[in-house]
Scaffold this active site. Structure first.
Site, short mmCIF file in Angstrom:
data_model
loop_
_atom_site.label_atom_id
_atom_site.label_comp_id
_atom_site.label_asym_id
_atom_site.label_seq_id
_atom_site.Cartn_x
_atom_site.Cartn_y
_atom_site.Cartn_z
N ALA A 21 0.84 -1.19 0.00
CA ALA A 21 0.00 0.00 0.00
C ALA A 21 0.89 1.25 0.00
CB ALA A 21 -0.90 -0.01 1.22
N CYS A 109 -2.94 -9.53 5.60
CA CYS A 109 -2.81 -8.18 6.15
C CYS A 109 -3.01 -8.19 7.68
CB CYS A 109 -3.81 -7.24 5.49
SG CYS A 109 -3.67 -5.56 6.13
N ASN A 217 8.18 -15.17 0.79
CA ASN A 217 8.32 -13.73 0.95
C ASN A 217 8.82 -13.41 2.36
OD1 ASN A 217 5.96 -11.29 1.90
ND2 ASN A 217 7.68 -10.78 0.60
N GLY A 218 9.71 -12.43 2.42
CA GLY A 218 10.20 -11.98 3.72
C GLY A 218 11.69 -11.76 3.73
N ASP A 219 12.06 -10.47 3.90
CA ASP A 219 13.46 -10.10 4.10
C ASP A 219 14.40 -10.35 2.93
OD1 ASP A 219 12.63 -9.31 6.57
OD2 ASP A 219 13.60 -10.93 7.68
N ARG A 242 9.79 -4.60 1.17
CA ARG A 242 10.40 -3.35 1.62
C ARG A 242 11.70 -2.98 0.93
NH1 ARG A 242 10.38 -5.23 7.54
NH2 ARG A 242 10.66 -7.13 6.31
C1 LIG Z 1 4.16 -0.20 3.58
C2 LIG Z 1 3.72 -1.62 3.33
C3 LIG Z 1 2.50 -1.86 2.72
C4 LIG Z 1 2.07 -3.17 2.49
N1 LIG Z 1 0.90 -3.38 1.82
C5 LIG Z 1 0.54 -4.65 1.48
C6 LIG Z 1 -0.60 -4.89 0.66
O1 LIG Z 1 -1.31 -3.96 0.23
N2 LIG Z 1 -0.89 -6.19 0.35
C7 LIG Z 1 -0.12 -7.24 0.79
O2 LIG Z 1 -0.41 -8.39 0.48
N3 LIG Z 1 0.96 -7.03 1.57
C8 LIG Z 1 1.32 -5.77 1.90
N4 LIG Z 1 2.47 -5.56 2.60
C9 LIG Z 1 3.33 -6.72 2.93
C10 LIG Z 1 4.40 -6.95 1.86
O3 LIG Z 1 3.81 -7.27 0.63
C11 LIG Z 1 5.35 -8.08 2.27
O4 LIG Z 1 4.58 -9.24 2.46
C12 LIG Z 1 6.11 -7.77 3.56
O5 LIG Z 1 6.63 -6.47 3.54
C13 LIG Z 1 7.24 -8.78 3.78
O6 LIG Z 1 8.14 -8.74 2.71
P1 LIG Z 1 9.57 -7.97 2.85
O7 LIG Z 1 10.27 -8.53 4.06
O8 LIG Z 1 10.27 -8.24 1.56
O9 LIG Z 1 9.24 -6.53 3.05
C14 LIG Z 1 2.88 -4.26 2.89
C15 LIG Z 1 4.10 -4.01 3.51
C16 LIG Z 1 4.53 -2.73 3.74
C17 LIG Z 1 5.87 -2.49 4.41
#
Ligand SMILES: Cc1cc2nc3c(=O)[nH]c(=O)nc-3n(C[C@H](O)[C@H](O)[C@H](O)COP(=O)(O)O)c2cc1C
Length: 332
Positions: A21, A109, A217-219, A242
């Site tokens: 988002a 979410c 997914n994650g990190d 992120r």
């Molecule tokens: C600012 C922000 C907004 C997010 N919005 C959504 C979203 O709209 N839909 C969703 O499935 N996940 C959303 N997420 C989760 C991410 O898609 C992802 O699953 C999460 O950040 C873990 O991945 P990462 O460690 O690569 O950041 C959001 C995460 C962040 C930080």
């Protein structure tokens, strides 16, 4: 990079932009595709709002552009199968939205506003409802000129102590979900703590017999972390969240690493500034300039991370109200 078949839709790689988002704007999704993201879903959009308020109110989040994005995916959230049926019905009446390639359902979410309605990660507590939502989406997409697969993005659990939900994964796969993506954190963890790869692997194994792709997914922050996440979870691909904010170059970097190449080219300060400007100019095509600039405040700091004088630059950028001001601040 390996292409992946998601229910008949071939995505041209196995590294995708995770929906976020405020970040997954149509402009940015197109940019990520240029840098090698296999696809990039929209941020979460309320199925209920589409049902009762129509498409227009959600259009700023829903909008897709098949020409610049390649494979398009709309992510919906909700708690009631009927909301999804109605929302998909409306999406399919729209000339552009009906060209969407994939419908993704948010079942991860952690935000209280979403969870308390029974949507997002709350669905992990109701595998029956989650399965009914998948079935409702599949049904609503039946008989269309093209096959549109239904995917699910979820987490490893709702409670702090959860270490994966294999039964939940099976329930959505049984219902016909065409791809599953699992973020290795529980709901209370939000985005903190470590990504639990063992828990992700457990869910991966649970759906191995279903012949559907599985994304972890994650990190993921670079090629090494992408490769190890794939290896340790048995996933077919990864979604990057992120670390991809203000950093579309990460897709080229990860693709290059996964392909065993060492031609990683990191962006210069000038390139980062130019990309920031490109994104805000793109965003202005879709809404009032001042609104676009204000919305972009949450993203701009990521573009300038690591460049000289970033702290001061950030303060100035976040008080700008026009694209010209941003340009001047960046000395472009
Ligand atoms: C600012 C922000 C907004 C997010 N919005 C959504 C979203 O709209 N839909 C969703 O499935 N996940 C959303 N997420 C989760 C991410 O898609 C992802 O699953 C999460 O950040 C873990 O991945 P990462 O460690 O690569 O950041 C959001 C995460 C962040 C930080």
């Amino acid at each position: 990079m390996n292409s992946v078949n998601i229910g008949g839709v071939t995505i041209p790689g196995n590294v995708a932009l995770s929906p976020m988002a405020g970040v997954s704007h149509i402009t940015y999704r197109g940019i990520c595709r240029e840098f090698g993201a296999a696809y990039a879903p929209t941020e979460l959009v309320s199925a209920r709002s589409i049902r009762y308020n129509g498409l227009e109110k959600s259009m700023q989040y829903l909008r897709i552009d098949p020409a610049s994005e390649g494979i398009t995916a709309i992510q919906l959230f909700g708690a009631e199968p009927e909301d999804f049926t109605a929302a998909i019905g409306k999406i399919m009446e729209d000339e552009v939205l009906s060209q969407v390639d994939i419908i993704d359902i948010n079942m991860g979410c952690p935000v209280p506003k979403v969870v308390k309605t029974g949507a997002g990660s709350a669905l992990m507590n109701s595998p029956e409802t989650a399965a009914s939502i998948v079935r409702a989406c599949k049904e609503a997409l039946k008989g269309l000129p093209k096959k549109i697969p239904v995917t699910v993005k979820t987490r490893i659990g709702f409670e702090a102590g959860d270490c994966g939900k294999p039964e939940f994964a099976k329930a959505v796969a049984d219902a016909g979900c065409d791809m599953l993506c699992v973020h290795g954190r529980t709901r209370p963890q939000m985005y903190t703590g470590e990504c639990n790869r063992k828990a992700v692997a457990l869910m991966r194994e649970a759906v191995r017999g279903y012949d559907i792709p599985f994304f972890a997914n994650g990190d993921v922050t670079d090629g090494t972390s992408a490769a190890s996440l794939i290896e340790e979870t048995g996933a077919d691909g990864v979604m990057i969240g992120r670390a991809a904010r203000g950093n579309p170059w990460i897709f080229a970097e990860v693709a290059s690493y996964l392909d065993g190449r060492s031609d990683i080219v990191l962006p210069s300060e000038q390139e980062k500034k130019e990309m920031l400007l490109r994104e805000i100019k793109g965003r202005c095509r879709y809404c009032d300039e001042e609104i676009a600039v204000r919305e972009f405040r949450s993203v701009m700091p990521f573009y300038i991370k690591g460049i000289r004088g970033a702290a001061k630059l950030k303060v100035r950028l976040c008080s700008a109200l026009t694209v010209d001001e941003i340009k001047e601040i960046l000395e472009l």
